[in-house]
Design an enzyme around this catalytic site. Sequence first.
Site, PDB file in Angstrom:
ATOM      1  N   LYS A 122      17.233   3.842   1.215  1.00 54.96           N
ATOM      2  CA  LYS A 122      18.979   3.176   1.624  1.00 54.96           C
ATOM      3  C   LYS A 122      19.487   3.641   1.033  1.00 54.96           C
ATOM      4  CE  LYS A 122      18.812   1.207   5.962  1.00 54.96           C
ATOM      5  NZ  LYS A 122      19.308   1.541   6.749  1.00 54.96           N
ATOM      6  N   THR A 181       1.005  -0.762   0.193  1.00 53.82           N
ATOM      7  CA  THR A 181       0.045  -0.010  -0.050  1.00 53.82           C
ATOM      8  C   THR A 181       1.204   1.229  -0.059  1.00 53.82           C
ATOM      9  OG1 THR A 181       0.055  -0.165   2.372  1.00 53.82           O
ATOM     10  CG2 THR A 181      -1.876  -1.509   1.254  1.00 53.82           C
ATOM     11  N   TYR A 194      23.112  -2.879   0.028  1.00 53.26           N
ATOM     12  CA  TYR A 194      21.815  -3.292  -1.185  1.00 53.26           C
ATOM     13  C   TYR A 194      21.339  -1.521  -1.223  1.00 53.26           C
ATOM     14  CZ  TYR A 194      17.553  -3.755   1.776  1.00 53.26           C
ATOM     15  OH  TYR A 194      17.111  -3.048   3.155  1.00 53.26           O
TER      16      TYR A 194
HETATM   17  C1  HXC Z   1       3.500  -5.283   4.019  1.00 55.39           C
HETATM   18  C2  HXC Z   1       3.558  -4.113   4.793  1.00 55.39           C
HETATM   19  C3  HXC Z   1       4.089  -5.214   6.333  1.00 55.39           C
HETATM   20  C4  HXC Z   1       4.297  -5.975   5.714  1.00 55.39           C
HETATM   21  C5  HXC Z   1       3.510  -3.037   7.851  1.00 55.39           C
HETATM   22  N1  HXC Z   1       3.313  -3.503   7.128  1.00 55.39           N
HETATM   23  N2  HXC Z   1       4.161  -4.275   7.773  1.00 55.39           N
HETATM   24  N3  HXC Z   1       2.703  -4.102   4.271  1.00 55.39           N
HETATM   25  N4  HXC Z   1       3.934  -6.305   4.163  1.00 55.39           N
HETATM   26  N5  HXC Z   1       4.981  -6.901   6.354  1.00 55.39           N
HETATM   27  C6  HXC Z   1       2.265  -1.498   6.494  1.00 55.39           C
HETATM   28  C7  HXC Z   1       1.074  -1.971   7.188  1.00 55.39           C
HETATM   29  O1  HXC Z   1       0.164  -2.974   6.322  1.00 55.39           O
HETATM   30  C8  HXC Z   1       0.832  -0.279   6.869  1.00 55.39           C
HETATM   31  O2  HXC Z   1       0.271   0.161   5.567  1.00 55.39           O
HETATM   32  C9  HXC Z   1       2.183   0.719   6.601  1.00 55.39           C
HETATM   33  O3  HXC Z   1       3.111  -0.751   6.470  1.00 55.39           O
HETATM   34  C10 HXC Z   1       2.799   1.319   8.077  1.00 55.39           C
HETATM   35  O4  HXC Z   1       2.264  -0.434   9.107  1.00 55.39           O
HETATM   36  P1  HXC Z   1       2.095   0.088  10.712  1.00 55.39           P
HETATM   37  O5  HXC Z   1       2.950  -0.187  11.718  1.00 55.39           O
HETATM   38  O6  HXC Z   1       0.974   1.040  10.558  1.00 55.39           O
HETATM   39  O7  HXC Z   1       3.564   0.384  10.872  1.00 55.39           O
HETATM   40  P2  HXC Z   1       4.730   1.630  12.334  1.00 55.39           P
HETATM   41  O8  HXC Z   1       3.838   1.430  13.075  1.00 55.39           O
HETATM   42  O9  HXC Z   1       4.706   2.778  11.561  1.00 55.39           O
HETATM   43  O10 HXC Z   1       5.913   0.266  11.542  1.00 55.39           O
HETATM   44  C11 HXC Z   1       6.276   0.962  11.175  1.00 55.39           C
HETATM   45  C12 HXC Z   1       6.761  -0.609  10.133  1.00 55.39           C
HETATM   46  C13 HXC Z   1       6.978  -1.650  11.129  1.00 55.39           C
HETATM   47  C14 HXC Z   1       8.247  -0.536   9.473  1.00 55.39           C
HETATM   48  C15 HXC Z   1       6.461  -1.367   9.157  1.00 55.39           C
HETATM   49  O11 HXC Z   1       7.763  -3.021  10.689  1.00 55.39           O
HETATM   50  C16 HXC Z   1       8.345  -0.936  12.707  1.00 55.39           C
HETATM   51  O12 HXC Z   1       8.188  -0.568  13.087  1.00 55.39           O
HETATM   52  N6  HXC Z   1       9.956  -1.722  11.721  1.00 55.39           N
HETATM   53  C17 HXC Z   1      10.975  -0.657  12.881  1.00 55.39           C
HETATM   54  C18 HXC Z   1      12.193  -1.905  13.073  1.00 55.39           C
HETATM   55  C19 HXC Z   1      12.548  -2.845  11.259  1.00 55.39           C
HETATM   56  O13 HXC Z   1      11.690  -2.801  10.599  1.00 55.39           O
HETATM   57  N7  HXC Z   1      13.756  -3.178  11.764  1.00 55.39           N
HETATM   58  C20 HXC Z   1      14.532  -3.865  10.816  1.00 55.39           C
HETATM   59  C21 HXC Z   1      15.514  -3.294  10.034  1.00 55.39           C
HETATM   60  S1  HXC Z   1      16.762  -4.336   9.212  1.00 55.39           S
HETATM   61  P3  HXC Z   1      -1.496   0.150   6.143  1.00 55.39           P
HETATM   62  O14 HXC Z   1      -1.664   1.269   4.645  1.00 55.39           O
HETATM   63  O15 HXC Z   1      -2.262  -1.034   6.133  1.00 55.39           O
HETATM   64  O16 HXC Z   1      -2.060   1.265   6.865  1.00 55.39           O
HETATM   65  C22 HXC Z   1      17.028  -3.279   8.184  1.00 55.39           C
HETATM   66  C23 HXC Z   1      18.457  -4.232   7.663  1.00 55.39           C
HETATM   67  C24 HXC Z   1      17.653  -4.994   6.569  1.00 55.39           C
HETATM   68  O17 HXC Z   1      16.590  -2.623   7.772  1.00 55.39           O
HETATM   69  C25 HXC Z   1      18.990  -5.967   5.615  1.00 55.39           C
HETATM   70  C26 HXC Z   1      18.867  -7.298   6.949  1.00 55.39           C
HETATM   71  C27 HXC Z   1      20.193  -7.983   6.375  1.00 55.39           C
HETATM   72  P1  NAP Z   2      16.059  -3.475  15.316  1.00 58.55           P
HETATM   73  O1  NAP Z   2      16.769  -4.002  15.893  1.00 58.55           O
HETATM   74  O2  NAP Z   2      14.574  -3.371  14.669  1.00 58.55           O
HETATM   75  O3  NAP Z   2      16.911  -1.940  15.052  1.00 58.55           O
HETATM   76  C1  NAP Z   2      15.786  -0.562  14.510  1.00 58.55           C
HETATM   77  C2  NAP Z   2      15.425   0.572  15.946  1.00 58.55           C
HETATM   78  O4  NAP Z   2      14.843   1.630  15.249  1.00 58.55           O
HETATM   79  C3  NAP Z   2      14.321  -0.461  16.624  1.00 58.55           C
HETATM   80  O5  NAP Z   2      15.051  -0.195  18.322  1.00 58.55           O
HETATM   81  C4  NAP Z   2      13.157   0.935  16.551  1.00 58.55           C
HETATM   82  O6  NAP Z   2      13.504   1.129  18.177  1.00 58.55           O
HETATM   83  C5  NAP Z   2      13.994   2.633  16.371  1.00 58.55           C
HETATM   84  N1  NAP Z   2      12.727   2.675  15.232  1.00 58.55           N
HETATM   85  C6  NAP Z   2      11.940   2.177  14.280  1.00 58.55           C
HETATM   86  N2  NAP Z   2      11.349   3.193  13.254  1.00 58.55           N
HETATM   87  C7  NAP Z   2      11.779   4.162  14.069  1.00 58.55           C
HETATM   88  C8  NAP Z   2      10.869   5.284  14.262  1.00 58.55           C
HETATM   89  N3  NAP Z   2       9.826   5.981  13.836  1.00 58.55           N
HETATM   90  N4  NAP Z   2      11.054   6.156  14.977  1.00 58.55           N
HETATM   91  C9  NAP Z   2      12.354   6.297  15.948  1.00 58.55           C
HETATM   92  N5  NAP Z   2      13.282   4.838  16.257  1.00 58.55           N
HETATM   93  C10 NAP Z   2      12.805   4.549  15.406  1.00 58.55           C
HETATM   94  O7  NAP Z   2      16.912  -3.401  13.697  1.00 58.55           O
HETATM   95  P2  NAP Z   2      18.835  -3.902  13.510  1.00 58.55           P
HETATM   96  O8  NAP Z   2      18.779  -4.849  12.478  1.00 58.55           O
HETATM   97  O9  NAP Z   2      19.468  -3.195  14.693  1.00 58.55           O
HETATM   98  O10 NAP Z   2      18.964  -2.368  13.013  1.00 58.55           O
HETATM   99  C11 NAP Z   2      19.511  -1.750  12.745  1.00 58.55           C
HETATM  100  C12 NAP Z   2      19.698  -0.916  11.448  1.00 58.55           C
HETATM  101  O11 NAP Z   2      21.200  -1.364  11.300  1.00 58.55           O
HETATM  102  C13 NAP Z   2      18.776  -0.526  10.555  1.00 58.55           C
HETATM  103  O12 NAP Z   2      19.345   0.851  10.300  1.00 58.55           O
HETATM  104  C14 NAP Z   2      19.201  -1.327   9.578  1.00 58.55           C
HETATM  105  O13 NAP Z   2      18.690  -0.714   8.630  1.00 58.55           O
HETATM  106  C15 NAP Z   2      20.446  -1.394   9.795  1.00 58.55           C
HETATM  107  N6  NAP Z   2      21.175  -3.141   8.934  1.00 58.55           N
HETATM  108  C16 NAP Z   2      21.176  -3.709   9.377  1.00 58.55           C
HETATM  109  C17 NAP Z   2      21.122  -5.212   8.956  1.00 58.55           C
HETATM  110  C18 NAP Z   2      21.399  -6.589  10.352  1.00 58.55           C
HETATM  111  O14 NAP Z   2      21.223  -7.585   9.488  1.00 58.55           O
HETATM  112  N7  NAP Z   2      20.317  -6.665  11.197  1.00 58.55           N
HETATM  113  C19 NAP Z   2      21.888  -5.148   7.811  1.00 58.55           C
HETATM  114  C20 NAP Z   2      22.215  -4.274   6.977  1.00 58.55           C
HETATM  115  C21 NAP Z   2      21.660  -2.907   7.665  1.00 58.55           C
HETATM  116  P3  NAP Z   2      11.527   1.261  18.693  1.00 58.55           P
HETATM  117  O15 NAP Z   2      10.984   0.448  17.223  1.00 58.55           O
HETATM  118  O16 NAP Z   2      10.803   1.432  19.946  1.00 58.55           O
HETATM  119  O17 NAP Z   2      10.832   2.585  17.312  1.00 58.55           O
END
Ligand code: HXC
Ligand code: NAP
Length: 278
Positions: A160, A101, A143
Amino acid sequence: MLKDRSIFLTGGGTGLGRSMALHFAMLGARIFLIGRREQPLKEVCDEIQRGGGSAAFATCDVRDYGAVETVAKLAYEQFGRIDTVINNAAGNFMARTEKLTPNAFNAVVGIVLNGTFNCTQVFAKKWIVEKLGGNVLNIVTTYAAANCGSAFVVPSACAKAGVLAMTTSLAVEWAKYHIRLNAIAPGPFPTEGAWSRLMPSKQFEEHAKESHPMKRFGRHEELTSLAAFLLSDMAEYINGECVVIDGGDWLRGAGEFNDLLLIPDAAWENMEAARTKK
Ligand code: HXC
Ligand code: NAP
């Protein structure tokens, strides 16, 4: 190594952010942590303080510029000054892009790209007035590199890549203010946040490990050591650089999640249905 430094760290309550906070505190820095949830931030803060370090926290959503201004003020009140910003907070999930979405795309881009801009600009404006310089470290992904990207994590790949462009652009624009910006591009480092959203199964995790040139994932201390070096005075002449730390994984094959192509449509449908039910 980081004695007398005051670091503002986003997403410092969990995962790699937590590991960086603990490591930098051990190296002598004062840490101001932010994130949306109070509990994990408080736990990290308490752990640092128990170890004799200096830490404080505030809850804040990095997407909200006004909220970032407010916590920046709190951080200055707490430590006198902040000299370093680490943009580590991120949002990510795996999804078939045609199913996203607009809000799903905006949620990830808002946190990663706008959030990084908000924190960077709020502090840089202060640093420019103070004439004392500053340091920014952005945590990106492999990436994020130009001509790379990755399937199934398109909002994150777009955001990113934008953060990387911000890093290199501002490294030139703000060098005259003694503001240094660098990035780290980690490969896979096990964290609850990443694994819960990006590892569809144990089997896929094994596949990711087996196809890795070193046949292992990263260790948090490997990343925190690199980050400490880049922030330190030893790296004063490193500006606008992005250091990949992934054991050679992306050289073997770009696009960390491209292998999700192996997942059949039926499995995607099951995962999507499971998420809708919650
Ligand atoms: C499709 C999804 C989804 C999913 C959420 N959405 N999860 N859509 N597949 N799995 C959609 C929801 O339906 C909603 O759209 C919109 O995204 C926002 O979701 P909310 O839950 O309301 O938003 P919010 O509370 O702001 O949450 C943000 C988030 C959530 C990104 C969706 O995952 C989060 O809080 N993440 C924080 C931590 C995180 O992601 N850590 C990983 C980082 S690792 P609609 O239209 O339904 O309202 C990383 C490294 C990568 O980045 C490399 C690793 C090797
Ligand atoms: P993580 O534990 O999920 O860390 C993400 C953090 O961001 C959480 O502490 C979360 O806390 C905070 N956050 C998310 N949305 C936020 C918002 N709107 N405002 C303020 N804080 C917010 O994941 P991680 O693996 O440690 O990732 C850390 C960083 O490393 C990220 O930039 C990720 O893209 C990068 N990275 C990770 C990997 C991996 O393999 N782990 C690989 C490549 C890059 P709250 O939910 O409490 O807000």
